[in-house]
Design an enzyme around this catalytic site. Structure first.
Site, PDB file in Angstrom:
ATOM      1  N   ASP A 257      -7.408  -3.598  14.158  1.00 54.21           N
ATOM      2  CA  ASP A 257      -8.803  -3.792  13.751  1.00 54.21           C
ATOM      3  C   ASP A 257      -8.969  -4.913  12.720  1.00 54.21           C
ATOM      4  O   ASP A 257     -10.020  -5.063  12.116  1.00 54.21           O
ATOM      5  CB  ASP A 257      -9.395  -2.484  13.201  1.00 54.21           C
ATOM      6  CG  ASP A 257      -8.708  -2.014  11.913  1.00 54.21           C
ATOM      7  OD1 ASP A 257      -7.757  -2.678  11.440  1.00 54.21           O
ATOM      8  OD2 ASP A 257      -9.138  -0.972  11.370  1.00 54.21           O
TER       9      ASP A 257
ATOM     10  N   GLU B 254      -9.724  -2.155   5.351  1.00 53.50           N
ATOM     11  CA  GLU B 254     -10.340  -1.902   6.646  1.00 53.50           C
ATOM     12  C   GLU B 254     -11.672  -2.644   6.767  1.00 53.50           C
ATOM     13  O   GLU B 254     -12.230  -3.100   5.751  1.00 53.50           O
ATOM     14  CB  GLU B 254     -10.561  -0.391   6.815  1.00 53.50           C
ATOM     15  CG  GLU B 254      -9.274   0.451   6.772  1.00 53.50           C
ATOM     16  CD  GLU B 254      -8.428   0.360   8.061  1.00 53.50           C
ATOM     17  OE1 GLU B 254      -8.601  -0.606   8.836  1.00 53.50           O
ATOM     18  OE2 GLU B 254      -7.582   1.257   8.263  1.00 53.50           O
TER      19      GLU B 254
ATOM     20  N   ASP C  74       0.829  -1.207   0.000  1.00 53.71           N
ATOM     21  CA  ASP C  74       0.000   0.000   0.000  1.00 53.71           C
ATOM     22  C   ASP C  74       0.861   1.254   0.000  1.00 53.71           C
ATOM     23  O   ASP C  74       2.076   1.195   0.157  1.00 53.71           O
ATOM     24  CB  ASP C  74      -0.950   0.008   1.219  1.00 53.71           C
ATOM     25  CG  ASP C  74      -0.315  -0.614   2.463  1.00 53.71           C
ATOM     26  OD1 ASP C  74       0.919  -0.503   2.621  1.00 53.71           O
ATOM     27  OD2 ASP C  74      -1.042  -1.194   3.257  1.00 53.71           O
TER      28      ASP C  74
ATOM     29  N   HIS D 229      -7.214  -5.317   9.856  1.00 57.69           N
ATOM     30  CA  HIS D 229      -6.927  -5.051   8.444  1.00 57.69           C
ATOM     31  C   HIS D 229      -5.646  -5.760   8.001  1.00 57.69           C
ATOM     32  O   HIS D 229      -4.741  -5.978   8.801  1.00 57.69           O
ATOM     33  CB  HIS D 229      -6.880  -3.543   8.138  1.00 57.69           C
ATOM     34  CG  HIS D 229      -5.731  -2.791   8.708  1.00 57.69           C
ATOM     35  ND1 HIS D 229      -5.868  -1.578   9.363  1.00 57.69           N
ATOM     36  CD2 HIS D 229      -4.390  -3.035   8.719  1.00 57.69           C
ATOM     37  CE1 HIS D 229      -4.684  -1.144   9.731  1.00 57.69           C
ATOM     38  NE2 HIS D 229      -3.756  -2.006   9.355  1.00 57.69           N
TER      39      HIS D 229
HETATM   40  C1  F6R Z   1       1.584  -1.940   6.009  1.00 57.88           C
HETATM   41  C2  F6R Z   1       0.224  -2.445   6.062  1.00 57.88           C
HETATM   42  C3  F6R Z   1      -0.537  -2.580   7.332  1.00 57.88           C
HETATM   43  C4  F6R Z   1       0.311  -2.893   8.555  1.00 57.88           C
HETATM   44  C5  F6R Z   1      -0.556  -2.881   9.805  1.00 57.88           C
HETATM   45  C6  F6R Z   1       0.251  -3.146  11.046  1.00 57.88           C
HETATM   46  O1  F6R Z   1       2.060  -1.948   4.685  1.00 57.88           O
HETATM   47  O2  F6R Z   1      -0.308  -2.742   5.042  1.00 57.88           O
HETATM   48  O3  F6R Z   1      -1.503  -3.589   7.185  1.00 57.88           O
HETATM   49  O4  F6R Z   1       0.933  -4.141   8.379  1.00 57.88           O
HETATM   50  O5  F6R Z   1      -1.189  -1.650   9.912  1.00 57.88           O
HETATM   51  O6  F6R Z   1       1.109  -2.057  11.270  1.00 57.88           O
HETATM   52  P1  F6R Z   1       2.296  -2.149  12.325  1.00 57.88           P
HETATM   53  O7  F6R Z   1       3.215  -3.201  11.816  1.00 57.88           O
HETATM   54  O8  F6R Z   1       2.939  -0.806  12.310  1.00 57.88           O
HETATM   55  O9  F6R Z   1       1.677  -2.529  13.622  1.00 57.88           O
END
Ligand code: F6R
Length: 255
Positions: free
Chosen positions: A136, A143, A67, A138
């Site tokens: 959450d 989301e 992303d 995702h």
């Molecule tokens: C990052 C992404 C997100 C993260 C998720 C966890 O490219 O797509 O899904 O993997 O938000 O974030 P962290 O690792 O910072 O807890």
């Protein structure tokens, strides 16, 4: 789904990195899907050290980011392209031109999203997709409520994700971009192998839903249960809400 539970995130990251290195031994030039956020920091550090020791190279590999924030200044250090440059480009053999990230600056985000899906297809698909998980549920920035068949698309970040990611933006929620271009759930599910890491107590509920919950877009990661090759690597804090830990440990020990 195989669940590996480790005392520390370092140990889990080492196991994840070794899975990537052994894939590259079998398939030099394999295509990786790469996550950002804090979770893969240890895995990327291990890969950089292993590259220095000459154990593998991504010189012939392409890497596709999950992303990118929409509208973020491309020079901003937290733009995911810049995060991945710092983590991987050069330090693992990955070249700048083989690092692909969705175009968060595109005037037409829908066209940019479709192009991104097409570029993954043109590369022959992703061999191994590295994933984190949001508190959450995702994956990517898919989301809650997103179609479980979604393709790369623009989405709004959930309020919880904005709160969680404020730490990358001077602890100021107002500075966190409100939207992103993300690989869709359908896109992620086409990767040949999925490798998801999760650490810390604030991921425990999401990990419980991922592994033991009913498949539902309320917790988008639950669809990973329907993928034939998923490895989930967690520390004990992230595993703390799982009910069937003994079974997961026994299954892990079979290999
Ligand atoms: C990052 C992404 C997100 C993260 C998720 C966890 O490219 O797509 O899904 O993997 O938000 O974030 P962290 O690792 O910072 O807890």
């Amino acid at each position: 789904m195989k669940v590996g539970i480790f005392e520390t995130s370092e140990e889990a990251s080492r196991v994840g990195a070794e899975q990537i290195i052994s894939l590259l031994e079998k398939k030099p030039g394999a295509t990786l899907g790469v996550a950002t956020g804090s979770t893969p920091d240890g895995l990327y550090a291990y890969l950089r050290a292993a590259y220095k020791e000459g154990r593998f190279t991504l010189a012939d590999s392409k890497a596709f980011a999950l992303d990118e924030y929409v509208g973020i200044d491309p020079d901003h250090p937290e733009a995911y392209r810049n995060v991945l440059r710092r983590q991987l480009v050069g330090f693992t053999g990955l070249t700048e031109e083989n690092l692909h990230t969705p175009n968060g600056q595109a005037a037409d985000p829908d066209a940019a999203a479709a192009e991104y899906d097409q570029s993954i297809k043109d590369a022959g698909g992703v061999d191994l997709q590295i994933l984190g998980i949001g508190a959450d549920g995702h994956v990517g920035f898919n989301e809650p409520g997103i179609s479980l068949a979604s393709r790369t698309h623009r989405d709004a970040l959930a309020p919880q994700t904005i709160r969680d990611n404020a730490r990358f933006f001077d602890d100021n929620e107002a500075k966190v971009p409100r939207a992103c271009l993300t690989q869709g759930i359908g896109t992620i599910m086409e990767a040949r192998q999925l490798l998801l890491l999760a650490f810390g107590e604030n991921k425990a509920e999401a990990v419980k839903q991922l592994v033991e919950g009913a498949i539902s877009s309320r917790w988008p990661a639950t669809i990973l249960q329907a993928h034939p090759s998923v490895t989930v690597l967690v520390d004990e804090a992230a595993a703390s809400k799982l009910e069937l830990v003994d079974l997961y440990r026994a299954r892990w020990d079979l290999d």
